[in-house]
Enzyme design. Sequence first.
Site, PDB file in Angstrom:
ATOM      1  CG  ASP A 158      54.561  67.852  59.926  1.00  0.00           C
ATOM      2  OD1 ASP A 158      53.053  66.821  59.843  1.00  0.00           O
ATOM      3  OD2 ASP A 158      55.268  68.366  60.379  1.00  0.00           O
ATOM      4  CE1 TYR A 168      62.613  75.002  58.342  1.00  0.00           C
ATOM      5  CE2 TYR A 168      60.064  76.308  57.782  1.00  0.00           C
ATOM      6  CZ  TYR A 168      60.890  75.804  58.934  1.00  0.00           C
ATOM      7  OH  TYR A 168      60.065  75.592  60.169  1.00  0.00           O
ATOM      8  CE  LYS A 186      64.885  74.300  61.789  1.00  0.00           C
ATOM      9  NZ  LYS A 186      65.705  75.394  61.092  1.00  0.00           N
TER      10      LYS A 186
HETATM   11 MG    MG Z   1      55.381  70.306  61.480  1.00  0.00          MG
HETATM   12 MG    MG Z   2      57.166  67.991  62.977  1.00  0.00          MG
END
Ligand code: MG
Ligand code: MG
Length: 396
Positions: free
Chosen positions: A11, A237, A240
């Site tokens: 991402d 974090y 994900k």
């Molecule tokens: Mg994302």
């Molecule tokens: Mg993602």
Amino acid sequence: MRVTLSVIKADVGSVGGHTMPSAAMVGRAKQLVADAVKKGLLLDGMVTYTGDDIALIMSHQHGTAAAPVHNFAWDVFLQATAIARSEGNYGAGQDLLVDAPSGNVRGAGPAVAEISFELLPKHRPAEAFMVFAADKCAPGAYNLPLYLSFCDPMHNGGLLLSPVLHKGFTVTVIDMDHRGKEDRVIKLNIPEQVWDLAALIRDEDRFAIEAIHSRVHPDEQIVSVAATRLHNVAGKYTGKDDPVALVRVQSLFPAPEELVEPWATIHQIVTGDCRGSHNMPIMPTAINQAVTGPYCLPIVSSLGFSLNKEGKFSSNYVDFFGGEAFDYVRHKVQEKAVDFRRQGFFGVAMASKTELAYTGLTDTLTALDKKFEMRRDDAAVSKESRKASKDAKDPD
Ligand code: MG
Ligand code: MG
């Protein structure tokens, strides 16, 4: 010839939130992959997206964890990041967690699944494979579907019907919480150790199926899963993990229909969703789809390919989750998701305490912890004094 399939996914920015990469980002990645095929770095390659993650699906002859291929993937993600920045897209460069990887992007942010094999040996006259890509969830999301396809004849009758499948598999499980220079892994033989496998992989936040090999042809790897946790790389974090899985199918291995069956019937609840902190059912979706469900519904795509003797992909792929059968599944999953979300953040609707340790909730709980006061418990005090007087009456 020996061929390697590499699926590397990240991402690096998306439009209007954690939804999908922009057309310009995907376009640039496609152009770079086409150039790499032309220059001979790759035998073949293609670019897809699942939610906000761009996946590079590549065949080549450099082997697994090969610097030329991993550096190329990193460069593609850097160039897509630059476009994301120029367009003002959300989370530009999000999964690129180090300044420059040392020739291997595993542990640097992107998800990596790779398998090397001899192309078209006598015992495997056709090479077919599937690519699963999941968004808004962790690597353990593949544990249950793989367990059901490789260990449970109720979900895969092929385990009874095929003499080769009947001989079982060797499953490699990785402890994703282990940190340090070495990986902590265990190999289990199926079917003999099937309940040992179940005992481990039920804890999908910590243990993930990383690889599955044939027991009839032990050199043949069937499955590779990207099993790294981003919070272990970043220490907090950052998004994900959004794992990919590569599965070789047919000719000695399970068939695609035996692999998609659990995704159609279980409507599995996984950890992920909005801020990676909720439990939600995962929805099988067509390829190249944005995430638009309630919160950030976890999604998974599934493609099928054939490979020819030159290591090139078939002229088109099959989108297993794109068809009508999965429209029905999507409705079921959506119903379950809405039911689950009605419970908001209470109890099992939110992720486990271990997962939440990497979120801002920890700061709130630590601050509140200091404000707790001690209050006299009259019931405990009178119980204590009753015990003291009884002891005085009945000395030892
Ligand atoms: Mg994302
Ligand atoms: Mg993602």
